[in-house]
Design a protein around this motif. Structure first.
Motif, PDB file in Angstrom:
ATOM      1  N   GLU A 165       0.711  -0.995   0.125  1.00  0.00           N
ATOM      2  CA  GLU A 165       0.120  -0.226   0.039  1.00  0.00           C
ATOM      3  C   GLU A 165       0.930   1.180  -0.028  1.00  0.00           C
ATOM      4  OE1 GLU A 165      -3.612  -0.267   2.022  1.00  0.00           O
ATOM      5  OE2 GLU A 165      -3.893  -1.961   1.076  1.00  0.00           O
ATOM      6  N   ASP A 166       1.334   1.496  -1.061  1.00  0.00           N
ATOM      7  CA  ASP A 166       2.310   2.753  -1.294  1.00  0.00           C
ATOM      8  C   ASP A 166       1.527   3.894  -1.953  1.00  0.00           C
ATOM      9  OD1 ASP A 166       1.828   1.557  -3.797  1.00  0.00           O
ATOM     10  OD2 ASP A 166       3.869   1.440  -4.423  1.00  0.00           O
ATOM     11  N   THR A 167       0.380   4.459  -1.354  1.00  0.00           N
ATOM     12  CA  THR A 167      -0.112   5.392  -1.746  1.00  0.00           C
ATOM     13  C   THR A 167       0.100   6.819  -1.479  1.00  0.00           C
ATOM     14  OG1 THR A 167      -2.111   4.930  -0.396  1.00  0.00           O
ATOM     15  CG2 THR A 167      -2.441   3.977  -2.520  1.00  0.00           C
ATOM     16  N   ASP A 168       1.111   6.700  -0.129  1.00  0.00           N
ATOM     17  CA  ASP A 168       1.529   7.809   0.541  1.00  0.00           C
ATOM     18  C   ASP A 168       2.866   8.093  -0.013  1.00  0.00           C
ATOM     19  OD1 ASP A 168       2.218   9.851   2.074  1.00  0.00           O
ATOM     20  OD2 ASP A 168       1.809   9.057   3.836  1.00  0.00           O
ATOM     21  N   ARG A 169       2.818   9.059  -1.001  1.00  0.00           N
ATOM     22  CA  ARG A 169       4.346   9.249  -1.716  1.00  0.00           C
ATOM     23  C   ARG A 169       5.094  10.201  -0.748  1.00  0.00           C
ATOM     24  NH1 ARG A 169       3.068  11.842  -7.136  1.00  0.00           N
ATOM     25  NH2 ARG A 169       1.958  13.130  -6.040  1.00  0.00           N
ATOM     26  N   GLU A 170       4.433  10.844   0.247  1.00  0.00           N
ATOM     27  CA  GLU A 170       5.345  11.708   1.209  1.00  0.00           C
ATOM     28  C   GLU A 170       6.108  10.612   1.777  1.00  0.00           C
ATOM     29  OE1 GLU A 170       4.781  15.219   2.369  1.00  0.00           O
ATOM     30  OE2 GLU A 170       3.946  15.252   0.258  1.00  0.00           O
ATOM     31  N   ARG A 171       5.777   9.473   2.425  1.00  0.00           N
ATOM     32  CA  ARG A 171       6.397   8.700   3.469  1.00  0.00           C
ATOM     33  C   ARG A 171       6.817   7.669   2.969  1.00  0.00           C
ATOM     34  NH1 ARG A 171       3.489   7.210   8.470  1.00  0.00           N
ATOM     35  NH2 ARG A 171       1.879   6.539   7.159  1.00  0.00           N
ATOM     36  N   TYR A 172       6.813   7.367   1.633  1.00  0.00           N
ATOM     37  CA  TYR A 172       7.063   6.227   1.010  1.00  0.00           C
ATOM     38  C   TYR A 172       8.771   5.755   0.990  1.00  0.00           C
ATOM     39  CZ  TYR A 172       8.578   2.867  -2.545  1.00  0.00           C
ATOM     40  OH  TYR A 172       9.116   1.664  -3.258  1.00  0.00           O
ATOM     41  N   ASP A 199     -17.596  13.566   5.581  1.00  0.00           N
ATOM     42  CA  ASP A 199     -17.327  13.069   4.048  1.00  0.00           C
ATOM     43  C   ASP A 199     -15.730  13.110   3.981  1.00  0.00           C
ATOM     44  OD1 ASP A 199     -20.098  13.503   4.003  1.00  0.00           O
ATOM     45  OD2 ASP A 199     -20.113  15.135   2.568  1.00  0.00           O
ATOM     46  N   PHE A 200     -15.405  11.751   4.031  1.00  0.00           N
ATOM     47  CA  PHE A 200     -13.806  11.631   3.967  1.00  0.00           C
ATOM     48  C   PHE A 200     -13.091  11.570   2.490  1.00  0.00           C
ATOM     49  CE2 PHE A 200     -14.370   7.075   2.673  1.00  0.00           C
ATOM     50  CZ  PHE A 200     -15.856   7.036   3.166  1.00  0.00           C
ATOM     51  N   VAL A 201     -12.131  12.054   2.424  1.00  0.00           N
ATOM     52  CA  VAL A 201     -11.405  11.772   1.082  1.00  0.00           C
ATOM     53  C   VAL A 201     -11.296  10.635   0.384  1.00  0.00           C
ATOM     54  CG1 VAL A 201      -9.369  12.667  -0.223  1.00  0.00           C
ATOM     55  CG2 VAL A 201     -10.438  14.096   1.299  1.00  0.00           C
ATOM     56  N   ILE A 202     -11.427  10.382  -0.766  1.00  0.00           N
ATOM     57  CA  ILE A 202     -11.175   8.981  -1.399  1.00  0.00           C
ATOM     58  C   ILE A 202     -10.061   9.138  -2.391  1.00  0.00           C
ATOM     59  CG2 ILE A 202     -13.223   7.970  -0.901  1.00  0.00           C
ATOM     60  CD1 ILE A 202     -14.213   8.298  -3.548  1.00  0.00           C
ATOM     61  N   THR A 228      -6.748   7.380  -1.270  1.00  0.00           N
ATOM     62  CA  THR A 228      -6.625   7.123   0.217  1.00  0.00           C
ATOM     63  C   THR A 228      -6.633   5.612   0.553  1.00  0.00           C
ATOM     64  OG1 THR A 228      -8.796   7.492   0.991  1.00  0.00           O
ATOM     65  CG2 THR A 228      -7.643   9.388   0.876  1.00  0.00           C
ATOM     66  N   TYR A 229      -6.176   5.479   1.735  1.00  0.00           N
ATOM     67  CA  TYR A 229      -6.264   4.185   2.095  1.00  0.00           C
ATOM     68  C   TYR A 229      -7.784   3.474   2.122  1.00  0.00           C
ATOM     69  CZ  TYR A 229      -6.736  -0.091   5.363  1.00  0.00           C
ATOM     70  OH  TYR A 229      -7.077  -1.155   5.831  1.00  0.00           O
ATOM     71  N   ILE A 289     -10.543  -0.956  -0.073  1.00  0.00           N
ATOM     72  CA  ILE A 289     -11.674  -1.682  -0.558  1.00  0.00           C
ATOM     73  C   ILE A 289     -11.856  -1.910  -2.025  1.00  0.00           C
ATOM     74  CG2 ILE A 289     -14.340  -0.745  -1.324  1.00  0.00           C
ATOM     75  CD1 ILE A 289     -12.599  -0.696   2.251  1.00  0.00           C
ATOM     76  N   VAL A 290     -11.392  -1.358  -3.021  1.00  0.00           N
ATOM     77  CA  VAL A 290     -11.340  -1.711  -4.266  1.00  0.00           C
ATOM     78  C   VAL A 290     -10.445  -2.766  -4.411  1.00  0.00           C
ATOM     79  CG1 VAL A 290     -10.485  -0.832  -6.616  1.00  0.00           C
ATOM     80  CG2 VAL A 290     -11.915   0.594  -5.287  1.00  0.00           C
ATOM     81  N   ASP A 291      -9.360  -2.708  -3.818  1.00  0.00           N
ATOM     82  CA  ASP A 291      -8.289  -3.905  -3.866  1.00  0.00           C
ATOM     83  C   ASP A 291      -8.887  -5.190  -3.454  1.00  0.00           C
ATOM     84  OD1 ASP A 291      -6.699  -2.530  -5.625  1.00  0.00           O
ATOM     85  OD2 ASP A 291      -5.314  -2.055  -3.926  1.00  0.00           O
TER      86      ASP A 291
END
Length: 472
Positions: free
Chosen positions: A42-49, A178-181, A189-190, A195-197
């Motif tokens: 789950e590497d969707t956080d590019r800041e902390r990757y 209303d959370f960000v997706i 976002t996570y 969920i999709v995966d």
RNA sequence: GUCCCCAUCGACUAGUGGUUAGGUCACGGGCCUUUCAAGCCCGUAGCAGGGGUUCAAAUCCCCUUGGGGACACCA
């Protein structure tokens, strides 16, 4: 239907024992059920990757012998298994959610959001976002850098789910914001990616940390938006430090890489971690991987957070150190000697030393200091020198040098005989004999039995060590 | 602060209405032994509190207390 579970870490730091325990439970469950264990990054956080974190993670799993049936390096028909390579998929689903009225574009700036949060603070039913853009009908694209996509949470009603080990858990929708997706950088976002995966990868059971419970309401809503039935949720109790707060750096080592470095064995760490929050429901504690696979069951998972007890880990590791194959332990110990710059080329001697030292230490980091007297030239302090120079001691040394020179081969029994004979002939008390002798051969009053020392050093070394201390 | 989760020896846990509340680590004592380890034996120690339900509650329900987690364009 066959069980499919996943371990979905985020490569942002060194692999934490808590995450690894989650991996172990998932893996054990998959193996027990004859199912599939998926590794998804789950590497969707590019800041902390971090690339190093990813490597450390995979190395850690391999070290523990946790193999994945689908994932990086292995492949699988539901890939790719890096979320960063699946952006188009998330975009597709996000757009669908917008089209169906389950989500909307939002162009609020971070500054505005911060203000909103400030003003909402202290309010009773405070959600994080004031839904400013909810009904504005903003058009956009997931890639728009100045917009995010938010999920449209129902204003009222309840959302609930059935946790396998905790039962029904429900949330008031009005408490959810209303959370960000999709973030403004186009990454999901996570919540969305997850969920999709899980849906696309046909995951049947979500076993994850306790800390996700409060987000699960959002996930249920997302499944509804997608028109899908959620999988089974199994929320695992977390691991605490000795002070009962979430295990973290300030409690000492939290990364399995560190445990490897300290000389804990993978077999032990796996066993120990598996028992943290899971029980086979009988009195077994020391178990092989096969035994754990055989007896693993979700019903055996505890719902109580557990404290990571280093002392028990030490006990268990010592047990493994003593009972595993000598060749294997010797191999695992090698790096520690190499790091200390100790020459271990004499393999037979080396193995005898390991066999002696391994039953006196909790982990391999102590094996060097434990066996060092066999390698280095011994040195003595003034008190020890005084004992060595005593007449009684000198007589022992002389007697042994003379006796040992009589033949080349000495069995353990021979040495025991020699010990008895020495005490008799030289008319000594036990301590008067053993202390000077052990000091001369091992450099300390305390330590291994004389036959053990002899066996490791060999006759010539023993004689040499004695002769060095003899006053001519 | 709000929401959610949890509650058996100091720690890990077994226990699913009737048990002398069992096991493991740690701790204490003993044995073995020349010493130190290891090993073996024994022991100390627990159902957070209060109400119910029941002939019977560690087990079921409620409240209190305590602990933990979550409240991000992080996972």
């Amino acid at each position: 239907m066959s069980v499919r579970v996943r371990f979905a870490p985020s490569p942002t730091g060194s692999p934490h024992v808590g995450n690894i325990r989650t991996a172990i439970f998932n893996w054990l469950f998959a193996r027990n059920m004859g199912g599939t264990f998926i590794l998804r990054i789950e590497d969707t956080d590019r800041e902390r990757y971090s690339k190093e974190a990813l490597q450390a993670l995979m190395d850690g799993l391999k070290w523990l012998n946790i193999s994945w049936d689908e994932g990086p390096g292995t492949g699988g028909e539901y890939g790719p298994y890096f979320q960063s390579e699946r952006l188009h998929i998330y975009h597709e689903y996000a757009k669908m959610l917008v089209d169906k009225g389950y989500a909307y574009y939002c162009s609020c700036t971070p500054e505005r959001l911060k203000e909103v949060r400030e003003s909402l603070k202290g309010k009773e039913k405070a959600a994080g976002y004031d839904r400013h853009c909810r009904d504005l009908g903003i058009k956009g694209d997931p890639n728009d850098p100045d917009k995010v996509i938010r999920f449209k949470v129902p204003l009222e009603g309840k959302t609930y789910f059935e946790d396998y080990i905790r039962g029904r858990i429900e949330f008031d929708n009005e408490l959810l914001d209303d959370f960000v997706i999709i973030k403004s950088d186009g990454y999901p976002t996570y919540h969305l990616a997850n969920i999709v995966d899980d849906y696309l990868m046909k995951v049947t059971h979500i076993m994850r940390g306790d800390e996700w419970i409060s987000s699960t309401g959002r996930h249920i809503l997302l499944y509804e938006g997608l028109g899908q039935k959620p999988p089974v949720f199994v929320h695992l109790p977390i691991i605490l430090g000795p002070d009962k707060s979430k295990l973290s750096k300030r409690h000492g080592a939290t990364s399995i890489i560190e445990y490897e470095g300290m000389g804990y064995l993978p077999e032990c760490l796996f066993n120990f971690l598996a028992l943290l929050g899971w029980s086979p429901k009988d009195d077994r504690e020391i178990m092989t991987i096969d035994e754990m696979v055989e007896s693993f069951s979700i019903d055996g998972i505890n719902q109580v957070a557990s404290v990571f007890d280093h002392k028990k880990l030490d006990w268990m590791n010592g047990l493994y150190l003593r009972s595993l194959d000598l060749e294997y332990i010797a191999e695992k110990a090698k790096p520690f000697f190499e790091n200390a710059g100790i020459d271990i080329d004499d393999n037979e001697k080396y193995k005898r030393i390991i066999d002696f030292a391994r039953n006196r230490i909790p982990n391999l980091s102590g094996i060097v200091s434990e066996s060092e007297p066999f390698f280095r030239r011994l040195s003595f302090n003034s008190e020890e020198k005084a004992l060595i120079d005593e007449n009684k001691s000198q007589r022992i040394y002389a007697y042994w040098v003379e006796e040992l020179s009589k033949k080349a081969q000495w069995s353990e029994e021979d040495i025991n005989d020699l010990v008895k004979r020495s005490i008799q002939e030289l008319e000594l008390k036990g301590k008067e004999f053993y202390f000077p002798l052990r000091l001369a051969l091992f450099g300390s009053f305390h330590g291994p039995d004389i036959p053990v020392i002899f066996n490791i050093l060999g006759r010539d070394q023993v004689v040499a060590r004695l002769q060095r201390l003899m006053k001519s």
